[in-house]
Design an enzyme around this catalytic site. Structure first.
Site, PDB file in Angstrom:
ATOM      1  CE  LYS A 168      -9.365 -30.500  -7.826  1.00 51.51           C
ATOM      2  NZ  LYS A 168      -8.616 -30.371  -6.558  1.00 51.51           N
ATOM      3  CD  GLU A 191     -15.656 -46.124  -7.006  1.00 53.95           C
ATOM      4  OE1 GLU A 191     -16.321 -46.361  -5.977  1.00 53.95           O
ATOM      5  OE2 GLU A 191     -15.651 -46.855  -7.997  1.00 53.95           O
ATOM      6  CB  CYS A 220     -14.576 -44.353   0.579  1.00 60.54           C
ATOM      7  SG  CYS A 220     -13.266 -43.657  -0.345  1.00 60.54           S
ATOM      8  CD  GLU A 249     -17.917 -40.948   3.727  1.00 61.57           C
ATOM      9  OE1 GLU A 249     -18.134 -39.978   2.974  1.00 61.57           O
ATOM     10  OE2 GLU A 249     -17.285 -41.966   3.373  1.00 61.57           O
TER      11      GLU A 249
HETATM   12  C1  UN1 Z   1     -10.763 -45.864   0.223  1.00 60.60           C
HETATM   13  O1  UN1 Z   1     -11.383 -46.496   1.075  1.00 60.60           O
HETATM   14  O2  UN1 Z   1     -10.820 -44.624   0.208  1.00 60.60           O
HETATM   15  O3  UN1 Z   1      -9.534 -51.202   0.505  1.00 60.60           O
HETATM   16  C2  UN1 Z   1      -9.910 -46.594  -0.751  1.00 60.60           C
HETATM   17  C3  UN1 Z   1      -8.741 -50.352   0.891  1.00 60.60           C
HETATM   18  C4  UN1 Z   1      -7.792 -49.715  -0.078  1.00 60.60           C
HETATM   19  C5  UN1 Z   1      -8.459 -48.658  -0.891  1.00 60.60           C
HETATM   20  C6  UN1 Z   1      -9.403 -47.821  -0.095  1.00 60.60           C
HETATM   21  N1  UN1 Z   1      -7.232 -50.728  -0.929  1.00 60.60           N
HETATM   22  O4  UN1 Z   1      -8.739 -49.984   2.039  1.00 60.60           O
END
Ligand code: UN1
Length: 490
Positions: free
Chosen positions: A173, A248, A282, A380
Site C-alpha cells: 500500500k 522506520e 525523516c 518532528e
Molecule cells: C528519508 O529520510 O525519509 O538519506 C529517507 C537520504 C535518502 C533516504 C532518506 N537516501 O536522504
C-alpha cells in the site's frame, strides 16, 4: 485525467466498493489522477492472491527471481527522466531530487537482484564428529508493505526488491498522496516478468487499507515507514498475531557544528540537510547545534545563504525548494512556527505561507535562541524549519543531540579527529555523518534508527535481506548413530 485501479492477482481491477480518491499536484493544485480505493474485501483478495502465489515464487531459485529484478532495474534506468518528472508533478520535490529518488530505486533493484546469487547463510563446525551445521534463509510468507509519500519510488523499492528476492509475496500500500510512482513500479515489475499474485497493489487511507493489512492474520510480516504514532499502533496490533514488524519512524536529526569546523562547508551541509525535499525527510536536519564562539557569525551567514534559496515549482530547474505535500502538512508547519514564537524562540527568517502562489508553499524558517526543552527542538515538524541551538562544548552538544526521543540520523562538522570519534561513539542515532549533512544514505548500507525511530530493524544493505527472511538452522548428522549434543562430551 487518468483513473487507476488496484492490482490484484495479476489484473488491474476496480475497487469492490466503487470508491475513489483524488491525487493533486502540490505546486499547482491541479487534479492529476483518480485512484480506486481498496475495500476490506479487496485487501482480503490481495492477501489470498499473494498466499496462492507463495508456493511457486518461494520455490523459484533466487538467481532466477533475480533475472526479473535485473530486467526491472534496466527498465527503471531507461525511464528515469520520465519517472522523475511524474514524481515532481505529484510529490513536488525538485527535479534533481526526483531523479535521485528514481536512482535510489534503480540502485536497490540492482543490489537486491545481486543478492539472488548470495542470500548467504553460514556454516560452522559441530561439537560432534560426522555432523555438519549450517543456516539457510527462508522467505517469511505473505508480507505487507506500507510506504510514505516523501520518497515515492525509493522507499517502495527499498522494501519491494529485497522482499521479492527473498521469495516473499506481497501486499503493498503506497501513500495516498503519491500512488503514481508505485503504480509505475508495479507495471515495470509485471512487464519484467513477475508472476501473477506475487505483488499486489492496494490503495487508500492508512487507517482503513493499511489497518486491514496489519490486522490480516495471513500476513506474517509488516514493513512500515511513517509516523511514530502509526508505528506504535502497528506494533501493538502485530503483537496479537506474532507478526514480524519493521518500522522506520520519525527523526529530529541534529547537525553539530564545532568551532574548528569549515564554516562554509557546514553551511552548505545545513542548507542541503534541512531544506532539501523542503525538509520532508525523516533524516532532515531540524536542529543545528553550534558551538557558542562561532554562533553569531554562523547564524549571520546561514541567514544570508537561506535568503538566496529559490522557492517554486520543482519542474523549474532553478528552483531549490518545492512545495509541501498537502494543505494539512502546510498548516502543521505553520502551527509549529507559531508554537516556536510562543515558546520564546526568535524567528530570524522566513516561516510565512507564500501567497498568491496556488500551491502549498512556505518560506524556509530559521529560529535562533532555541533551547532543547522547546517543542520545536523536540518534535518532528517535517518541513523546512531549523532550530539553532547554542552549545558550550562537544559534551554539551552531544547531550543536546541526545535529548530527544528519536535517533535516526546525525552529523558533526569538525576538523578535529577526536571530536569526530567521540560523536560516533556517543550520539544516539542509527546514522552519524562526519563533515556531511544528515541526509544522503546509500542503499548498500543499513538504514534505520534507535530509540523511538524504530524497533531495531534496519532497511537496505545486507540487513534488507534479514528484514525479509527467516533463518533456518540445519544440523546434518552423518555418523550413522545417535549422537547427543552436550552429553557426548568426551
Ligand atoms: C528519508 O529520510 O525519509 O538519506 C529517507 C537520504 C535518502 C533516504 C532518506 N537516501 O536522504
Amino acid at each position: 485525467m487518468q483513473e487507476y485501479k488496484l492490482f490484484i492477482d495479476g489484473e488491474w481491477t476496480g475497487s469492490s466498493s466503487g470508491e475513489t480518491f483524488d491525487d493533486f499536484n502540490p505546486a499547482t493544485l491541479e487534479l492529476i489522477a483518480r485512484l480506486h480505493k481498496a475495500s476490506k474485501d479487496d485487501v482480503q483478495r490481495a492477501v489470498d492472491s499473494a498466499e496462492d502465489a507463495f508456493e511457486a515464487w518461494s520455490r523459484t531459485p533466487a538467481p532466477r527471481r533475480a533475472t526479473i529484478l535485473f530486467r526491472a532495474a534496466r527498465m527503471l534506468e531507461e525511464r528515469k527522466e520520465e519517472l522523475a518528472r511524474l514524481m515532481t508533478g505529484e510529490m513536488g520535490k525538485v527535479l534533481k531530487e526526483a531523479r535521485g529518488d528514481v536512482q535510489e530505486a534503480i540502485d536497490i533493484t540492482y543490489y537486491a537482484a545481486g543478492e539472488g546469487r548470495r542470500l548467504l547463510g553460514e556454516t560452522t563446525p559441530s561439537e560432534l564428529p560426522d555432523k555438519f551445521c549450517l543456516t539457510v534463509r527462508r522467505p517469511i510468507g505473505v508480507v505487507g508493505l506500507i510506504t510514505p509519500w516523501n520518497f515515492p519510488i525509493a522507499i517502495p523499492a527499498w522494501k519491494i526488491m529485497p522482499a521479492l528476492i527473498s521469495g516473499n509475496t506481497l501486499v503493498f500500500k503506497p501513500a495516498s498522496d503519491t500512488p503514481l510512482l508505485s503504480i509505475e513500479l508495479v507495471k515495470i515489475l509485471t512487464e519484467a516478468g513477475l508472476p501473477r499474485g506475487v505483488l499486489n497493489l492496494v490503495m487508500g487511507e492508512g487507517s482503513t487499507v493499511g489497518g486491514a493489512i496489519v490486522k490480516n492474520k495471513k500476513i506474517r510480516a509488516v514493513s512500515f515507514t511513517g509516523s511514530l504514532e502509526t508505528g506504535k499502533w502497528i506494533l501493538g496490533e502485530a503483537a496479537r498475531d506474532m507478526k514480524r514488524v519493521s518500522l522506520e519512524l520519525g527523526g529530529k536529526n541534529p547537525i553539530i557544528v564545532m568551532d574548528d569546523a569549515d564554516m562554509g562547508m557546514a553551511i552548505d551541509g545545513v542548507l542541503w540537510g534541512a531544506f532539501g525535499t523542503t525538509g520532508q525527510r525523516c533524516t532532515a536536519a531540524s536542529r543545528v547545534i553550534v558551538q557558542e564562539k562561532i554562533l553569531p557569525l554562523f547564524q549571520k551567514r546561514l541567514i544570508e545563504r537561506t535568503k538566496l534559496l529559490k522557492i517554486g515549482n520543482g519542474l523549474d530547474e532553478n528552483v531549490d525548494i518545492g512545495p509541501v505535500i498537502n494543505n494539512t502538512q502546510l498548516q502543521k508547519i505553520a502551527r509549529y512556527i507559531e508554537i516556536g514564537k510562543e515558546e520564546g524562540a526568535k524567528l530570524v527568517l522566513g516561516g510565512r505561507i507564500i501567497k498568491p502562489l496556488p500551491g502549498h508553499f512556505i518560506e524556509p524558517a530559521l529560529f535562533s535562541d532555541v533551547t532543547p526543552d522547546m517543542r520545536i527542538a523536540r518534535e518532528e515538524i517535517f518541513g523546512p524549519v531549523v532550530s539553532l541551538i547554542r552549545a558550550g562544548d562537544l559534551d554539551e552538544a552531544i547531550k543536546i543531540a541526545n535529548s530527544v526521543e528519536y535517533g535516526l540520523s546525525s552529523s558533526i562538522y569538525t576538523k578535529n579527529i577526536t571530536n569526530a570519534f567521540k560523536a560516533v561513539e556517543k550520539i544516539e542515532a542509527g546514522i552519524t555523518y562526519i563533515n556531511a549533512p544528515t541526509i544522503g544514505s546509500e542503499i548498500h548500507l543499513p538504514f534505520g534508527g534507535v530509540k523511538s525511530t524504530g524497533n531495531g530493524t534496519r532497511e537496505a544493505g545486507t540487513t534488507a535481506i534479514e528484514e525479509f527472511t527467516e533463518l533456518k538452522t540445519v544440523y546434518f548428522d552423518y555418523s550413522g548413530k545417535l549422537q547427543k549434543a552436550q552429553i557426548d562430551v568426551e
